[in-house]
Each structure stands twice: as C-alpha cells, then as structure tokens.
Design a protein around this motif. Sequence first.
Motif, PDB file in Angstrom:
ATOM      1  N   VAL A   2      12.067 -45.044   6.139  1.00 20.91           N
ATOM      2  CA  VAL A   2      12.099 -46.206   5.244  1.00 20.91           C
ATOM      3  C   VAL A   2      10.726 -46.744   4.847  1.00 20.91           C
ATOM      4  CG1 VAL A   2      14.424 -47.100   5.470  1.00 20.91           C
ATOM      5  CG2 VAL A   2      12.804 -47.517   7.276  1.00 20.91           C
ATOM      6  N   ASN A   3       9.665 -45.960   5.069  1.00 21.92           N
ATOM      7  CA  ASN A   3       8.376 -46.342   4.503  1.00 21.92           C
ATOM      8  C   ASN A   3       8.168 -45.440   3.293  1.00 21.92           C
ATOM      9  OD1 ASN A   3       7.978 -48.189   6.566  1.00 21.92           O
ATOM     10  ND2 ASN A   3       6.894 -46.728   7.848  1.00 21.92           N
ATOM     11  N   SER A  22      17.094 -49.950  -1.807  1.00 21.38           N
ATOM     12  CA  SER A  22      16.826 -51.122  -0.985  1.00 21.38           C
ATOM     13  C   SER A  22      18.131 -51.656  -0.374  1.00 21.38           C
ATOM     14  CB  SER A  22      16.150 -52.173  -1.868  1.00 21.38           C
ATOM     15  OG  SER A  22      16.276 -53.447  -1.342  1.00 21.38           O
ATOM     16  N   LEU A  25      19.385 -48.913   2.294  1.00 23.03           N
ATOM     17  CA  LEU A  25      18.587 -48.746   3.511  1.00 23.03           C
ATOM     18  C   LEU A  25      18.186 -50.084   4.139  1.00 23.03           C
ATOM     19  CD1 LEU A  25      16.137 -45.881   2.414  1.00 23.03           C
ATOM     20  CD2 LEU A  25      18.321 -45.656   3.598  1.00 23.03           C
ATOM     21  N   ASN A  26      18.590 -51.166   3.489  1.00 21.25           N
ATOM     22  CA  ASN A  26      18.232 -52.491   3.962  1.00 21.25           C
ATOM     23  C   ASN A  26      16.710 -52.640   4.138  1.00 21.25           C
ATOM     24  OD1 ASN A  26      18.695 -55.075   4.767  1.00 21.25           O
ATOM     25  ND2 ASN A  26      19.023 -54.542   6.936  1.00 21.25           N
ATOM     26  N   ALA A  27      15.988 -52.230   3.111  1.00 16.27           N
ATOM     27  CA  ALA A  27      14.525 -52.290   3.138  1.00 16.27           C
ATOM     28  C   ALA A  27      14.065 -53.095   1.916  1.00 16.27           C
ATOM     29  CB  ALA A  27      13.952 -50.876   3.067  1.00 16.27           C
ATOM     30  N   HIS A  29      12.433 -54.224  -1.468  1.00 14.73           N
ATOM     31  CA  HIS A  29      11.972 -53.568  -2.702  1.00 14.73           C
ATOM     32  C   HIS A  29      10.729 -54.311  -3.165  1.00 14.73           C
ATOM     33  CE1 HIS A  29      12.943 -53.072  -7.316  1.00 14.73           C
ATOM     34  NE2 HIS A  29      11.804 -52.518  -6.980  1.00 14.73           N
ATOM     35  N   ASP A  75       9.176 -59.622   6.181  1.00 16.68           N
ATOM     36  CA  ASP A  75      10.255 -58.706   5.794  1.00 16.68           C
ATOM     37  C   ASP A  75       9.811 -57.251   5.678  1.00 16.68           C
ATOM     38  OD1 ASP A  75       8.759 -59.309   3.512  1.00 16.68           O
ATOM     39  OD2 ASP A  75      10.438 -58.883   2.189  1.00 16.68           O
ATOM     40  N   CYS A  76       8.501 -56.987   5.540  1.00 15.42           N
ATOM     41  CA  CYS A  76       8.116 -55.562   5.479  1.00 15.42           C
ATOM     42  C   CYS A  76       7.623 -55.027   6.816  1.00 15.42           C
ATOM     43  CB  CYS A  76       7.141 -55.226   4.366  1.00 15.42           C
ATOM     44  SG  CYS A  76       6.266 -56.497   3.589  1.00 15.42           S
ATOM     45  N   LYS A  78       9.215 -53.619   9.182  1.00 13.54           N
ATOM     46  CA  LYS A  78       9.826 -52.362   9.625  1.00 13.54           C
ATOM     47  C   LYS A  78      10.001 -51.350   8.516  1.00 13.54           C
ATOM     48  CE  LYS A  78      12.254 -53.575  13.822  1.00 13.54           C
ATOM     49  NZ  LYS A  78      12.523 -55.034  13.789  1.00 13.54           N
ATOM     50  N   ALA A  79      10.092 -51.817   7.281  1.00 10.24           N
ATOM     51  CA  ALA A  79      10.438 -50.900   6.204  1.00 10.24           C
ATOM     52  C   ALA A  79       9.888 -51.421   4.882  1.00 10.24           C
ATOM     53  CB  ALA A  79      11.962 -50.805   6.106  1.00 10.24           C
ATOM     54  N   PHE A  80       9.694 -50.515   3.929  1.00 18.11           N
ATOM     55  CA  PHE A  80       9.348 -50.946   2.562  1.00 18.11           C
ATOM     56  C   PHE A  80       9.707 -49.855   1.575  1.00 18.11           C
ATOM     57  CE2 PHE A  80       5.400 -49.097   4.349  1.00 18.11           C
ATOM     58  CZ  PHE A  80       5.112 -48.104   3.417  1.00 18.11           C
TER      59      PHE A  80
END
Length: 212
Positions: A2-3, A22, A25-27, A29, A75-76, A78-80
Amino acid sequence: MVNIILLGPPGSGKGTQAALLSGKLNAPHISTGDILRRAAGTELGSRAAEYMNRGELVPDSVMIEMIRDRFSQADCAKAFILDGYPRTIPQADALADILTGLDRRLDLVLNIEVPDAELITRLSARRVCECGATYHLIFNPPENEGVCDRCGKRLYQRDDDLEESIKNRLSVYKKQTQPLIDYYGNMGTLVTVDGSGSIEQIADEICAAAKS
Ligand code: AP5
Ligand code: MG
Ligand code: ZN
C-alpha cells in the motif's frame, strides 16, 4: 502493498483509479493537484494557479515542501496512494529521502499508459467535484447531470482542461515526467498497465498488481 505511486500522463485515469484503490485498500489518496486546487484563495493557491492554468509544473521546491508536510500527517503513517507526485526526478529523489527518514519503502509504481488522442477526448469532457470525485460527460457521467454522486455538490470544468493547456500538459509530461518511467523501472518497482480499457477493467488489473 500500500505504498503506491500512480504515474501516467494527464487524463490517463490516475485520479479515477486512485479514488477506487483508496477505497479498496483503505489507504489515503494523495493528489497534489487536488491539494493545489483546494488552496484557491490562499497565497499558495494563487501562485500555483498561474502555473497550472498554463499547464506548467509548479516549482519543485513548493511541491517538495507540500509532500513533506502531507507525509507528517497521521493518516499516511501506514499507507499512501500518490496521484500526481512525483513529476520530476528531484521530486522523486526528495520522496526517497522522506521515506528513508520514516524507515519506509515504496512498494509499487503503476505506470498507466493511454494513447494521446484518447487523453484529449477524456480531458476535454471531464467534470470534477471539490470533493475529489471525477466524471466524464460520456464515459463516466454522474447519475444526475451536473451534480456529484458522492457529495451532492455542483460539478465544474477545470481551468486547465482547455485545448491549449491540455496540449502543453502533455508536452510537459513527456519532457519532465516521463523520465521517471526509467527511474522507477531501474529500481524494479514499476508495473505498466494498459489504461485504455474500461474503468472497471483497469481497476481490476491495478488491484491485482497492488495485492500481489
Ligand atoms: P493534476 O491534477 O495531477 O492533473 P494531471 O496530471 O494533468 O492529471 P489529470 O488530473 O488531468 O488526469 P488523471 O490522470 O487524474 O485522469 P482522471 O482520472 O481525471 O495536476 C494539475 C496541475 O497541478 C499540473 O498541471 C501542475 O501544474 C500542478 N501539479 C500537480 N502536482 C504537481 C507536482 N507534483 N509537481 C508540479 N506541479 C504539480 O481521468 C481523466 C478523464 O477521463 C475523466 O473525465 C475520467 O472520468 C475519464 N476516464 C478515466 N478513466 C477512463 C477510462 N478507463 N475510460 C474512459 N474514460 C476514463
Ligand atoms: Mg487527476
Ligand atoms: Zn463531490
């Protein structure tokens, strides 16, 4: 994984696909174009609009500071999903530094390919919403004309979706952003996706690459 970076010319569907991915993957945007447009009315927004309306890139120093600030938000952690950043080699180098500093790494760069003629057709009938949703008058119309399905606000046409500006954006992409295909290709993180199918087909392909 998720990066993720979405790379591709204007109109290739980065924003459309990033919004779908987004959700799946619940990441978050992260669209630098949307951040700049939301800054309308501030000093940053009016400085940036001069470049954007001409189809030029906003200077690297401004963009690097913006992305550094965005990565400091919770919010970023863990993921972006990056949409529209990086667009130059110095921006990519700065991102690499930020990620190293956070002890994180880039998982995947999705390079969305679409022929130029199709890009022009897509951009000239695009409509967008303040909330980040993207539509097309023919290929992806909202349920009610002129109104966002997601938030109910009125849709508008971007100032840079006029013919002259679109042409300049395509040529700026080729000169300044396309070199990133080799940059990430050499790092082994690049996957190229054919972006000329339906929105759903491309979303499936992107989702499969992101989950593998
Ligand atoms: P930005 O907002 O990022 O614009 P862009 O890169 O020109 O990309 P677009 O948003 O136009 O296209 P997209 O790939 O998101 O396509 P979309 O999903 O909307 O940047 C704007 C400006 O801000 C830049 O020019 C620059 O000035 C500045 N800027 C931003 N970031 C910067 C940075 N890092 N450095 C420097 N300057 C920066 O889809 C397009 C249309 O096609 C829509 O109508 C959509 O509904 C439709 N569509 C999508 N997929 C399909 C499909 N499969 N079939 C048919 N239609 C489709
Ligand atoms: Mg976009
Ligand atoms: Zn909306």
